[in-house]
Design a protein around this motif. Structure first.
Motif, mmCIF file in Angstrom:
data_model
loop_
_atom_site.group_PDB
_atom_site.id
_atom_site.type_symbol
_atom_site.label_atom_id
_atom_site.label_comp_id
_atom_site.label_asym_id
_atom_site.label_seq_id
_atom_site.Cartn_x
_atom_site.Cartn_y
_atom_site.Cartn_z
ATOM 1 N N GLN A 1 2.167 14.103 14.196
ATOM 2 C CA GLN A 1 2.936 15.355 14.607
ATOM 3 C C GLN A 1 3.125 16.294 13.279
ATOM 4 O OE1 GLN A 1 3.791 16.519 17.785
ATOM 5 N NE2 GLN A 1 4.263 18.235 16.794
ATOM 6 N N ASP A 2 3.368 15.789 12.141
ATOM 7 C CA ASP A 2 3.710 16.904 11.159
ATOM 8 C C ASP A 2 2.518 17.268 10.233
ATOM 9 O OD1 ASP A 2 6.380 16.302 11.550
ATOM 10 O OD2 ASP A 2 6.768 14.819 10.068
ATOM 11 N N LEU A 3 1.361 16.354 10.369
ATOM 12 C CA LEU A 3 0.070 16.770 9.758
ATOM 13 C C LEU A 3 -0.520 17.808 10.369
ATOM 14 C CD1 LEU A 3 -1.801 15.664 7.671
ATOM 15 C CD2 LEU A 3 -2.745 14.095 9.193
ATOM 16 N N ASN A 4 -0.894 18.755 9.397
ATOM 17 C CA ASN A 4 -1.680 19.912 9.669
ATOM 18 C C ASN A 4 -3.030 19.313 10.279
ATOM 19 O OD1 ASN A 4 -3.491 22.445 9.626
ATOM 20 N ND2 ASN A 4 -1.859 23.074 8.286
ATOM 21 N N VAL A 5 -3.544 20.047 11.396
ATOM 22 C CA VAL A 5 -4.590 19.664 12.150
ATOM 23 C C VAL A 5 -5.810 19.760 11.334
ATOM 24 C CG1 VAL A 5 -5.231 21.869 13.255
ATOM 25 C CG2 VAL A 5 -6.025 19.671 14.146
ATOM 26 N N LYS A 6 -5.921 20.691 10.207
ATOM 27 C CA LYS A 6 -6.962 20.962 9.235
ATOM 28 C C LYS A 6 -7.159 19.786 8.403
ATOM 29 C CE LYS A 6 -6.193 25.862 9.322
ATOM 30 N NZ LYS A 6 -5.844 27.116 8.512
ATOM 31 N N ASN A 7 -6.352 18.905 8.286
ATOM 32 C CA ASN A 7 -6.160 17.892 7.404
ATOM 33 C C ASN A 7 -6.614 16.550 7.859
ATOM 34 O OD1 ASN A 7 -5.587 19.330 5.078
ATOM 35 N ND2 ASN A 7 -3.298 19.062 5.525
ATOM 36 N N ILE A 8 -6.845 16.396 9.145
ATOM 37 C CA ILE A 8 -7.061 15.062 9.833
ATOM 38 C C ILE A 8 -8.364 14.490 9.182
ATOM 39 C CG2 ILE A 8 -7.927 14.424 12.096
ATOM 40 C CD1 ILE A 8 -5.096 14.685 12.211
ATOM 41 N N GLU A 9 -9.559 15.312 8.946
ATOM 42 C CA GLU A 9 -10.585 14.865 8.504
ATOM 43 C C GLU A 9 -10.511 14.199 6.893
ATOM 44 O OE1 GLU A 9 -13.799 14.212 9.658
ATOM 45 O OE2 GLU A 9 -12.830 14.665 11.746
ATOM 46 N N LYS A 10 -9.461 14.704 6.225
ATOM 47 C CA LYS A 10 -9.319 14.176 4.827
ATOM 48 C C LYS A 10 -8.847 12.841 4.816
ATOM 49 C CE LYS A 10 -8.764 19.159 3.406
ATOM 50 N NZ LYS A 10 -7.720 20.267 2.858
ATOM 51 N N LYS B 1 -7.567 11.282 2.355
ATOM 52 C CA LYS B 1 -6.163 10.938 1.597
ATOM 53 C C LYS B 1 -5.054 11.232 2.488
ATOM 54 C CE LYS B 1 -5.674 15.666 0.037
ATOM 55 N NZ LYS B 1 -5.872 16.472 -1.058
ATOM 56 N N HIS B 2 -5.181 11.824 3.592
ATOM 57 C CA HIS B 2 -3.869 12.106 4.413
ATOM 58 C C HIS B 2 -3.707 11.018 5.274
ATOM 59 C CE1 HIS B 2 -3.022 16.043 3.221
ATOM 60 N NE2 HIS B 2 -4.355 16.472 3.192
ATOM 61 N N HIS B 3 -4.753 10.011 5.441
ATOM 62 C CA HIS B 3 -4.542 8.755 6.206
ATOM 63 C C HIS B 3 -4.289 7.376 5.353
ATOM 64 C CE1 HIS B 3 -6.274 10.468 9.626
ATOM 65 N NE2 HIS B 3 -7.181 11.152 8.870
ATOM 66 N N ILE B 4 -4.048 7.732 3.999
ATOM 67 C CA ILE B 4 -3.539 6.379 3.360
ATOM 68 C C ILE B 4 -2.260 6.013 3.523
ATOM 69 C CG2 ILE B 4 -3.223 5.848 0.866
ATOM 70 C CD1 ILE B 4 -5.441 7.510 -0.068
ATOM 71 N N ILE B 5 -1.435 7.042 3.657
ATOM 72 C CA ILE B 5 0.212 6.528 3.827
ATOM 73 C C ILE B 5 0.303 5.667 5.279
ATOM 74 C CG2 ILE B 5 2.563 7.558 4.448
ATOM 75 C CD1 ILE B 5 1.784 9.561 2.456
ATOM 76 N N PRO B 6 -0.337 6.249 6.459
ATOM 77 C CA PRO B 6 -0.115 5.624 7.441
ATOM 78 C C PRO B 6 -1.026 4.293 7.602
ATOM 79 C CG PRO B 6 -1.716 7.636 7.992
ATOM 80 C CD PRO B 6 -0.914 7.734 6.679
ATOM 81 N N ILE B 7 -1.924 4.069 6.955
ATOM 82 C CA ILE B 7 -2.797 2.950 6.758
ATOM 83 C C ILE B 7 -1.754 1.886 5.765
ATOM 84 C CG2 ILE B 7 -4.471 1.487 5.352
ATOM 85 C CD1 ILE B 7 -6.231 4.088 5.959
ATOM 86 N N LEU B 8 -1.099 2.168 4.784
ATOM 87 C CA LEU B 8 -0.071 1.558 4.173
ATOM 88 C C LEU B 8 1.131 1.031 5.162
ATOM 89 C CD1 LEU B 8 -0.101 3.305 0.795
ATOM 90 C CD2 LEU B 8 -1.261 1.108 1.427
ATOM 91 N N MET B 9 1.463 2.079 6.025
ATOM 92 C CA MET B 9 2.673 1.825 6.925
ATOM 93 C C MET B 9 2.145 0.741 7.999
ATOM 94 S SD MET B 9 3.462 5.743 7.703
ATOM 95 C CE MET B 9 4.790 5.343 9.097
ATOM 96 N N VAL B 10 0.929 0.519 8.004
ATOM 97 C CA VAL B 10 0.614 -0.698 9.048
ATOM 98 C C VAL B 10 0.311 -1.939 8.314
ATOM 99 C CG1 VAL B 10 -1.339 -1.352 10.628
ATOM 100 C CG2 VAL B 10 -0.419 0.771 10.783
ATOM 101 N N ILE B 11 -0.314 -1.682 7.100
ATOM 102 C CA ILE B 11 -0.786 -3.063 6.133
ATOM 103 C C ILE B 11 0.388 -3.807 5.563
ATOM 104 C CG2 ILE B 11 -2.044 -3.763 4.378
ATOM 105 C CD1 ILE B 11 -3.944 -1.710 4.678
ATOM 106 N N ALA B 12 1.408 -3.115 5.225
ATOM 107 C CA ALA B 12 2.673 -3.547 4.543
ATOM 108 C C ALA B 12 3.594 -4.431 5.675
ATOM 109 C CB ALA B 12 3.674 -2.650 4.078
ATOM 110 N N ALA C 1 4.910 20.674 8.216
ATOM 111 C CA ALA C 1 3.519 20.316 8.462
ATOM 112 C C ALA C 1 2.975 20.321 6.948
ATOM 113 C CB ALA C 1 2.778 21.075 9.335
ATOM 114 N N LYS C 2 2.119 19.257 6.776
ATOM 115 C CA LYS C 2 1.407 19.203 5.556
ATOM 116 C C LYS C 2 0.495 20.189 5.291
ATOM 117 C CE LYS C 2 2.519 14.150 5.325
ATOM 118 N NZ LYS C 2 3.264 14.339 6.660
#
Length: 383
Positions: A136-145, A147-158, A381-382
């Protein structure tokens, strides 16, 4: 169906107006599923309301009140609580690792005064809500990048890593699958999704050889060939297949299943209740149950697609996927298509923790329906 224009003061402030916006059709289907489960549990106890059937249906109505309460609370409250709830549950998971209670060879519970909690059950939901807030906070322009998915991936893996270490392979896999679906729903490129799938296969090979416990490897080997240990690890799958086969198309009749009545079928009131259903009500009864689950998921997909804020859309999609994982893994498990991982069938299996967590999660889906037009301003929003 919308009964009132959402923009009116009445729909904003009157609790009865909010309840009218709840998807009551979804709740009715859940009631039918819970009733189905109550009938099965009544039969599993030899024609007695105790010790399972009465508790099951009473819990459903109690937890329904919780679901409706969750549904009418302003969606912005759940948005604000998303990160704090995730952090609290993650800390509890760490607490399980450091000082958790051990039961049946697993360290999954944490004693906090009079409360005995299994934090992994709550992580399934808090991970969904926290990821929904992130996107919700992530700017829609950054969805394809990426690097902006690293944090959510870590939020799942940890948390998934901590859960698997307990060990609880089924719940750990569920957290990873739900988290992966949330990232896909956010709109990540398919080339990254393909890479993730290839990486997941490699991770499984590594985990099988170096991370899984002996009994977990044994489950995988027995799944591939139950004949290796028909009286040990393969006993559950073998008896479940016999029960399913004996049910045939129409079933052997209510309380006439030999595998369940003669106690050959293990855990017939929890993980293997669907096998008992197929034995007594046959293919027809099994399809009926799956159609009911599909109806609940269809409501979830409808709410997700109709929500006009990303938070509600992501929460609805994630919870719907969570329910799909519960149903598909349990059904595949009792048919021998997957290893036995201890995954109950929601609303049919006996168990208060799972019903509570699923009802709370579906309350969030209902909340997305009630507040589908609400604008959520994150304010950061990022870029």
């Amino acid at each position: 169906m919308d009964l009132l224009p959402f923009g009116s003061d009445l729909s904003e402030n009157n609790i009865f107006s909010k309840l009218r916006r709840v998807e009551w059709g979804m709740w009715f289907v859940l009631l039918v599923l819970a009733t189905y489960g109550t009938i099965l549990l009544y039969g599993a106890a030899g024609g007695s309301w105790q010790p399972w059937a009465l508790d099951h249906i009473v819990r459903f109505f109690l937890f329904s009140a919780i679901m409706f309460t969750v549904a009418v609370i302003d969606i912005r409250v759940w948005y604000q609580l998303a990160y704090p709830a995730y952090i609290i549950v993650f800390v509890l998971l760490v607490g399980v690792e450091l000082a958790g209670d051990i039961s049946k060879g697993a360290q999954r519970w944490l004693q906090l005064g009079p409360l005995r909690l299994q934090p992994s059950e709550f992580m399934k939901i808090t991970a969904v809500v926290a990821l929904a807030r992130y996107y919700q906070d992530l700017n829609v322009k950054n969805i394809e990048k990426i690097k902006h998915h690293i944090i959510p991936i870590l939020m799942v893996i940890a948390p998934a890593g901590l859960i698997m270490k307990q060990p609880d392979l089924g719940t750990g896999i569920t957290v990873i699958l739900v988290g992966g679906v949330m990232v896909v729903l956010a709109g990540i490129s398919w080339r990254w999704i393909t890479g993730a799938i290839v990486g997941a296969v490699g991770l499984f090979v590594f985990a099988y050889n170096f991370l899984l416990h002996d009994f977990q490897r044994k489950r995988v080997e027995t799944f591939l060939n139950p004949e290796l240990d028909k009286l040990g690890q393969g006993y559950q799958i073998t008896q479940s297949k016999i029960a399913i086969g004996s049910g045939g198309f129409w079933g052997s009749g209510f309380m006439h299943g030999t595998q369940s009545r003669l106690d050959f079928l293990p855990e017939r009131h929890t993980d293997f209740v669907f096998a008992m259903l197929l034995e007594e009500f046959g293919f027809v009864g099994g399809i009926l149950a799956l159609v009911l689950y599909a109806a609940v998921m269809a409501y979830g997909i409808y709410i997700a697609t109709s929500s006009r804020n990303i938070f509600g859309k992501m929460v609805s999609g994630g919870v719907t996927m969570l329910l799909f994982i519960y149903v598909s893994i349990n059904a595949a498990m009792i048919m021998g298509l997957m290893p036995v991982v201890g995954m109950p069938m929601p609303f049919i299996s006996y168990g208060g923790s799972v019903m509570l967590s699923v009802m709370f999660a579906l309350g969030l889906v209902q909340n997305a329906k009630v507040y589908r037009d609400k604008i959520i301003n994150s304010g950061f929003a990022k870029k």
